[in-house]
Design an enzyme around this catalytic site. Sequence first.
Site, PDB file in Angstrom:
ATOM      1  N   PRO A  10       0.888  -1.250  -0.149  1.00 26.56           N
ATOM      2  CA  PRO A  10       0.059   0.061   0.020  1.00 26.56           C
ATOM      3  C   PRO A  10       0.757   1.441  -0.041  1.00 26.56           C
ATOM      4  O   PRO A  10       1.856   1.201   0.488  1.00 26.56           O
ATOM      5  CB  PRO A  10      -0.686  -0.042   1.209  1.00 26.56           C
ATOM      6  N   ASN A  11       0.362   2.216  -0.869  1.00 29.33           N
ATOM      7  CA  ASN A  11       0.941   3.484  -0.593  1.00 29.33           C
ATOM      8  C   ASN A  11       2.173   3.642  -1.690  1.00 29.33           C
ATOM      9  O   ASN A  11       2.514   4.725  -1.849  1.00 29.33           O
ATOM     10  CB  ASN A  11       1.047   4.271   0.536  1.00 29.33           C
ATOM     11  N   ARG A  18       4.852  10.916  -2.535  1.00 30.45           N
ATOM     12  CA  ARG A  18       4.516  10.883  -1.114  1.00 30.45           C
ATOM     13  C   ARG A  18       5.773  11.105  -0.334  1.00 30.45           C
ATOM     14  O   ARG A  18       6.881  10.268  -0.285  1.00 30.45           O
ATOM     15  CB  ARG A  18       4.047   9.482  -1.158  1.00 30.45           C
ATOM     16  N   TYR A  23      11.071   8.909   1.205  1.00 28.62           N
ATOM     17  CA  TYR A  23      10.910   7.892   0.262  1.00 28.62           C
ATOM     18  C   TYR A  23      11.689   8.196  -1.204  1.00 28.62           C
ATOM     19  O   TYR A  23      11.676   7.473  -2.027  1.00 28.62           O
ATOM     20  CB  TYR A  23       9.436   7.321  -0.065  1.00 28.62           C
ATOM     21  N   ASN A  74       8.263  -5.340  -1.148  1.00 22.55           N
ATOM     22  CA  ASN A  74       8.139  -4.314   0.002  1.00 22.55           C
ATOM     23  C   ASN A  74       6.510  -4.342   0.321  1.00 22.55           C
ATOM     24  O   ASN A  74       5.652  -3.833  -0.303  1.00 22.55           O
ATOM     25  CB  ASN A  74       8.405  -3.059  -0.727  1.00 22.55           C
ATOM     26  N   ALA A  77       2.980  -0.864   4.800  1.00 15.57           N
ATOM     27  CA  ALA A  77       2.757  -0.903   6.209  1.00 15.57           C
ATOM     28  C   ALA A  77       2.105  -2.462   6.565  1.00 15.57           C
ATOM     29  O   ALA A  77       2.046  -2.653   7.982  1.00 15.57           O
ATOM     30  CB  ALA A  77       1.721  -0.027   6.538  1.00 15.57           C
ATOM     31  N   HIS A  80       4.063  -4.566   8.957  1.00 13.04           N
ATOM     32  CA  HIS A  80       3.925  -4.372  10.509  1.00 13.04           C
ATOM     33  C   HIS A  80       2.835  -5.041  11.245  1.00 13.04           C
ATOM     34  O   HIS A  80       2.612  -5.044  12.180  1.00 13.04           O
ATOM     35  CB  HIS A  80       4.052  -2.940  11.048  1.00 13.04           C
ATOM     36  N   ASP A  87       1.866 -15.941   6.108  1.00 15.68           N
ATOM     37  CA  ASP A  87       1.423 -17.144   5.906  1.00 15.68           C
ATOM     38  C   ASP A  87       1.584 -17.443   4.413  1.00 15.68           C
ATOM     39  O   ASP A  87       1.850 -18.583   3.917  1.00 15.68           O
ATOM     40  CB  ASP A  87      -0.194 -17.397   6.468  1.00 15.68           C
ATOM     41  N   GLU A  98      13.105  -8.982   1.687  1.00 10.71           N
ATOM     42  CA  GLU A  98      12.018  -8.026   1.943  1.00 10.71           C
ATOM     43  C   GLU A  98      12.877  -6.495   2.061  1.00 10.71           C
ATOM     44  O   GLU A  98      14.121  -6.613   2.194  1.00 10.71           O
ATOM     45  CB  GLU A  98      11.807  -8.516   3.460  1.00 10.71           C
ATOM     46  N   HIS A 100      12.782  -2.490   2.433  1.00  6.57           N
ATOM     47  CA  HIS A 100      12.287  -1.072   2.981  1.00  6.57           C
ATOM     48  C   HIS A 100      12.981  -0.036   2.215  1.00  6.57           C
ATOM     49  O   HIS A 100      14.294  -0.090   2.454  1.00  6.57           O
ATOM     50  CB  HIS A 100      12.128  -1.073   4.339  1.00  6.57           C
ATOM     51  N   SER A 102      12.831   3.084   3.475  1.00 10.37           N
ATOM     52  CA  SER A 102      13.408   3.869   4.479  1.00 10.37           C
ATOM     53  C   SER A 102      13.894   3.032   5.676  1.00 10.37           C
ATOM     54  O   SER A 102      13.936   1.710   5.580  1.00 10.37           O
ATOM     55  CB  SER A 102      12.330   4.663   5.384  1.00 10.37           C
ATOM     56  N   ARG A 107      12.679   4.735  12.807  1.00 10.82           N
ATOM     57  CA  ARG A 107      11.675   5.647  12.675  1.00 10.82           C
ATOM     58  C   ARG A 107      10.875   5.068  13.813  1.00 10.82           C
ATOM     59  O   ARG A 107      11.304   4.773  14.871  1.00 10.82           O
ATOM     60  CB  ARG A 107      10.765   5.300  11.490  1.00 10.82           C
TER      61      ARG A 107
HETATM   62  C1  DQA Z   1       8.186   1.035   3.921  1.00  8.03           C
HETATM   63  C2  DQA Z   1       8.144   1.511   5.454  1.00  8.03           C
HETATM   64  C3  DQA Z   1       6.930   0.917   6.167  1.00  8.03           C
HETATM   65  O1  DQA Z   1       6.940   1.281   7.555  1.00  8.03           O
HETATM   66  C4  DQA Z   1       5.846   1.905   5.610  1.00  8.03           C
HETATM   67  O2  DQA Z   1       4.529   1.872   6.098  1.00  8.03           O
HETATM   68  C5  DQA Z   1       5.784   2.016   4.031  1.00  8.03           C
HETATM   69  C6  DQA Z   1       6.973   2.062   3.148  1.00  8.03           C
HETATM   70  C7  DQA Z   1       9.506   1.517   3.361  1.00  8.03           C
HETATM   71  O3  DQA Z   1       9.690   1.198   2.113  1.00  8.03           O
HETATM   72  O4  DQA Z   1      10.352   2.160   3.633  1.00  8.03           O
HETATM   73  O5  DQA Z   1       4.835   2.394   3.388  1.00  8.03           O
HETATM   74  O6  DQA Z   1       7.882  -0.363   3.955  1.00  8.03           O
END
Ligand code: DQA
Length: 144
Positions: A10-11, A18, A23, A74, A77, A80, A87, A98, A100, A102, A107
């Site tokens: 998401p996002n 954003r 990012y 990635n 959110a 978490h 699963d 995995e 990220h 950031s 954070r």
């Molecule tokens: C993220 C870190 C996550 O905590 C956050 O919710 C994201 C992006 C990152 O790429 O740093 O949406 O996965």
Amino acid sequence: MKTVYLLNGPNLNLLGKRQPEIYGHETLADVVQSCTTTASALGLDLYAFQSNHEGAIIDKIHEARDKAAGIVINPGAFTHTSVAILDALNAFEGPVIEVHISNVHKREAFRHHSYVSLRAEGVIAGLGTEGYLAAVRRLAMLLA
Ligand code: DQA
């Protein structure tokens, strides 16, 4: 040719627009393009998918069981919160990296825990969008 799946949660469709101070300025299309180039130089086919919906990501992980040799993810959110994504990844047999963008450990405390890390062969955080390329290179090594 082996296929790797690049999954974004998401996002991440808003990448580049954003919170660029966190990012960066690269868009998701830029990331997909550079990962495709890197994967192809390493003899891998890359399929990219982004969704803001947990179930859609889970469906793609299920699809990857038959179609992909490895996954770069990635989960945004959902990292978490999502036992369901963990699963699904546990039902996938190949390597998982995995990513990220950031440094989640620098954070808020709620970003310090990842369900997906219980499954991932490797975790990359804080390298900006370059982390995706490092993940593709690592997958290529693991799949060689
Ligand atoms: C993220 C870190 C996550 O905590 C956050 O919710 C994201 C992006 C990152 O790429 O740093 O949406 O996965």
